[in-house]
Design a protein around this motif. Structure first.
Motif, PDB file in Angstrom:
ATOM      1  N   LYS A 228       0.850  -1.115  -0.050  1.00 33.75           N
ATOM      2  CA  LYS A 228       0.047   0.092   0.013  1.00 33.75           C
ATOM      3  C   LYS A 228       0.640   1.152   0.137  1.00 33.75           C
ATOM      4  CE  LYS A 228      -4.078   2.026   1.342  1.00 33.75           C
ATOM      5  NZ  LYS A 228      -4.744   2.064   0.285  1.00 33.75           N
ATOM      6  N   GLY A 229       0.669   2.129  -0.927  1.00 33.69           N
ATOM      7  CA  GLY A 229       1.511   3.350  -0.807  1.00 33.69           C
ATOM      8  C   GLY A 229       1.085   4.375   0.033  1.00 33.69           C
ATOM      9  N   PRO A 230       1.784   5.594  -0.005  1.00 35.10           N
ATOM     10  CA  PRO A 230       1.686   6.705   1.258  1.00 35.10           C
ATOM     11  C   PRO A 230       0.029   6.718   1.372  1.00 35.10           C
ATOM     12  CG  PRO A 230       3.467   7.248  -0.417  1.00 35.10           C
ATOM     13  CD  PRO A 230       2.788   5.986  -0.932  1.00 35.10           C
ATOM     14  N   ILE A 231      -0.415   6.998   2.555  1.00 32.20           N
ATOM     15  CA  ILE A 231      -1.586   7.514   3.017  1.00 32.20           C
ATOM     16  C   ILE A 231      -1.426   8.754   4.038  1.00 32.20           C
ATOM     17  CG2 ILE A 231      -2.886   5.443   2.238  1.00 32.20           C
ATOM     18  CD1 ILE A 231      -2.769   4.503   5.160  1.00 32.20           C
ATOM     19  N   LYS A 232      -2.425   9.409   3.998  1.00 33.73           N
ATOM     20  CA  LYS A 232      -2.742  10.474   5.219  1.00 33.73           C
ATOM     21  C   LYS A 232      -3.373   9.903   6.332  1.00 33.73           C
ATOM     22  CE  LYS A 232      -3.526  15.377   6.172  1.00 33.73           C
ATOM     23  NZ  LYS A 232      -3.419  16.572   5.753  1.00 33.73           N
ATOM     24  N   MET A 233      -2.997   9.796   7.516  1.00 36.28           N
ATOM     25  CA  MET A 233      -3.741   9.420   8.643  1.00 36.28           C
ATOM     26  C   MET A 233      -4.101  10.534   9.535  1.00 36.28           C
ATOM     27  SD  MET A 233      -3.639   6.042   8.266  1.00 36.28           S
ATOM     28  CE  MET A 233      -3.938   5.562  10.009  1.00 36.28           C
ATOM     29  N   PRO A 234      -4.950  10.372  10.336  1.00 39.33           N
ATOM     30  CA  PRO A 234      -5.354  11.510  11.219  1.00 39.33           C
ATOM     31  C   PRO A 234      -4.075  11.782  12.053  1.00 39.33           C
ATOM     32  CG  PRO A 234      -7.006   9.588  11.262  1.00 39.33           C
ATOM     33  CD  PRO A 234      -5.987   9.171  10.605  1.00 39.33           C
ATOM     34  N   VAL A 235      -4.308  13.313  12.582  1.00 39.16           N
ATOM     35  CA  VAL A 235      -3.221  13.756  13.558  1.00 39.16           C
ATOM     36  C   VAL A 235      -3.317  12.876  14.716  1.00 39.16           C
ATOM     37  CG1 VAL A 235      -2.629  15.510  14.960  1.00 39.16           C
ATOM     38  CG2 VAL A 235      -3.323  16.093  12.648  1.00 39.16           C
ATOM     39  N   PRO A 236      -1.960  12.349  15.503  1.00 40.84           N
ATOM     40  CA  PRO A 236      -1.058  12.795  15.402  1.00 40.84           C
ATOM     41  C   PRO A 236       0.041  11.975  14.222  1.00 40.84           C
ATOM     42  CG  PRO A 236      -0.977  11.428  17.217  1.00 40.84           C
ATOM     43  CD  PRO A 236      -2.154  11.310  16.861  1.00 40.84           C
TER      44      PRO A 236
END
Length: 158
Positions: free
Chosen positions: A105-113
Motif C-alpha cells: 500500500k502506498g503513502p496515505i494520510k492518517m489522522p493527527v498525530p
C-alpha cells in the motif's frame, strides 16, 4: 530483549496468552485494553514491543516492533533484532532483501498525530519456521521502516 527472544515471540504467534505466561515466555503482566470494549488486548513487555491478543480467545495475533518514534506515545525499541532485520532500514533495503512484496500500500494520510505515512509492504515468513505468518514493514513519509509487524496471515475473525 535479545534477538532470539524476538524469534521465540514470532514463532509463538497464534498461541494462547495463558500458555505463553505459564511457559515463562511472557512477563507476569496483565493484558490491557486501549479503548473500552476493544476486541484487542495489549501487552508491552518492554518499550517499543507491543503484543496484540484477540480478547475473545486470548490468542496472540500480532507483534509490533517500533523502530522510529512517529507519535508522542510511540516508544522506540532499542534491543536486538534477528537477521535479516535491522534497526535502520529503508523500503529499498527491504526490497533488496525480501524481493517483491505479496501485498503493498502506498503513502496515505492518517489522522493527527500520525499524519502522512509511507505506506507498507507485506511478505510471508518462511513457512517451515513460521507457518501461517507474515511480516509487514510500515514506512515513514521518507520511506524508512518505522514498524515491523509480525502477524498471522489469516486471523480467522475479520
Amino acid at each position: 530483549m535479545k534477538a532470539f527472544e524476538l524469534e521465540v515471540l514470532i514463532e509463538r504467534i497464534g498461541s494462547q496468552y495463558e500458555i505463553l505466561l505459564s511457559e515463562g515466555i511472557l512477563p507476569d503482566q496483565s493484558l490491557t485494553e486501549i479503548f473500552e470494549g476493544d476486541d484487542q488486548l495489549w501487552l508491552e513487555p518492554e518499550p517499543g514491543i507491543d503484543l496484540d491478543f484477540w480478547r475473545e480467545t486470548g490468542k496472540f495475533e500480532t507483534l509490533f516492533v517500533s523502530l522510529i518514534r512517529t507519535t508522542p506515545s510511540t516508544k522506540e525499541y532499542k534491543g536486538e533484532l534477528p537477521a535479516p532485520y535491522a534497526s535502520e532500514m529503508t523500503q529499498d533495503d527491504v526490497h533488496a532483501i525480501f524481493g517483491e512484496p505479496m501485498a503493498s500500500k502506498g503513502p496515505i494520510k492518517m489522522p493527527v498525530p500520525i499524519g502522512m505515512t509511507g505506506g507498507w509492504d507485506s511478505y510471508p515468513l518462511d513457512p517451515e519456521l513460521y507457518p501461517g505468518k507474515k511480516v509487514v514493514f510500515q514506512y515513514t513519509q521518507d520511506m524508512r521502516v518505522k514498524t515491523l509487524v509480525f502477524t498471522l496471515i489469516d486471523k480467522g475473525h475479520r
